[in-house]
Write a protein that holds these residues in place. Structure first.
Motif, PDB file in Angstrom:
ATOM      1  N   UNK A 170      39.899  41.275  75.417  1.00 17.25           N
ATOM      2  CA  UNK A 170      40.240  41.943  74.167  1.00 17.25           C
ATOM      3  C   UNK A 170      40.744  43.357  74.444  1.00 17.25           C
ATOM      4  N   UNK A 171      41.870  43.753  73.844  1.00 15.05           N
ATOM      5  CA  UNK A 171      42.368  45.115  74.045  1.00 15.05           C
ATOM      6  C   UNK A 171      41.534  46.175  73.326  1.00 15.05           C
ATOM      7  N   UNK A 172      40.681  45.752  72.377  1.00 17.92           N
ATOM      8  CA  UNK A 172      39.839  46.700  71.639  1.00 17.92           C
ATOM      9  C   UNK A 172      38.514  46.971  72.351  1.00 17.92           C
ATOM     10  N   UNK A 173      37.859  45.905  72.848  1.00 17.41           N
ATOM     11  CA  UNK A 173      36.509  46.089  73.396  1.00 17.41           C
ATOM     12  C   UNK A 173      36.346  45.574  74.825  1.00 17.41           C
ATOM     13  N   UNK A 174      37.380  44.973  75.384  1.00 13.18           N
ATOM     14  CA  UNK A 174      37.399  44.448  76.756  1.00 13.18           C
ATOM     15  C   UNK A 174      36.529  43.207  76.960  1.00 13.18           C
ATOM     16  N   UNK A 175      36.021  42.624  75.880  1.00 12.70           N
ATOM     17  CA  UNK A 175      35.251  41.381  75.998  1.00 12.70           C
ATOM     18  C   UNK A 175      36.196  40.236  76.356  1.00 12.70           C
ATOM     19  N   UNK A 176      35.675  39.180  76.957  1.00 10.92           N
ATOM     20  CA  UNK A 176      36.523  38.030  77.247  1.00 10.92           C
ATOM     21  C   UNK A 176      36.991  37.356  75.952  1.00 10.92           C
ATOM     22  N   UNK A 177      38.099  36.653  76.056  1.00 13.18           N
ATOM     23  CA  UNK A 177      38.631  35.930  74.906  1.00 13.18           C
ATOM     24  C   UNK A 177      38.431  34.439  75.095  1.00 13.18           C
TER      25      UNK A 177
END
Length: 134
Positions: free
Chosen positions: A42-49
């Motif tokens: 995710x570009x907002x929180x860097x969590x995996x997609x």
């Protein structure tokens, strides 16, 4: 090349779903929001997609009718559009509109996904999601 689309580690799930006539978008596992264009994180929180199946319902945000030849692989006239999936209101998908005339279009009109072969591909080529009036 079709095989490249289907096996790409980031975009492959989108194209594989389309081959089965499903619309899927990349989704953040933490923000619970669409990530478009597909990214591994995710570009907002860097969590995996991950990937989420959508209903295929959308609304028309903007469009343009192409009347003059730009690319010989795309016979004119055709309509390019930005559509907003019902489940991802902050997302705009660049697509093509089919089975309609430009004069009949209006902002926010309801659309439904359908699938067509990519222009210029061999007959058993890759399907792509396009939209038509609902």
């Amino acid at each position: 090349m079709i095989a490249d689309k289907l096996t790409d580690p980031v975009c492959g799930p989108f194209w594989r779903a389309a081959q089965e006539r499903r619309l899927e978008l990349c989704w953040c596992t933490q923000c619970d929001a669409a990530v478009w264009y597909p990214l591994a994180h995710c570009p907002r929180c860097a969590a995996p997609t991950t990937w989420r199946r959508l209903s295929g319902r959308a609304s028309l945000h903007s469009w343009s009718e192409v009347l003059l030849p730009i690319n010989p692989a795309f016979p004119e006239p055709y309509i390019t559009a930005l559509v907003v999936p019902e489940e991802a209101l902050g997302t705009r998908l660049v697509t093509q509109l089919v089975d309609c005339a430009a004069a009949d279009l209006r902002c926010d009109m309801p659309l439904a996904v359908c699938f067509r072969p990519l222009v210029g591909q061999e007959p058993d080529g890759c399907l792509a999601p396009v939209f038509k009036p609902a």
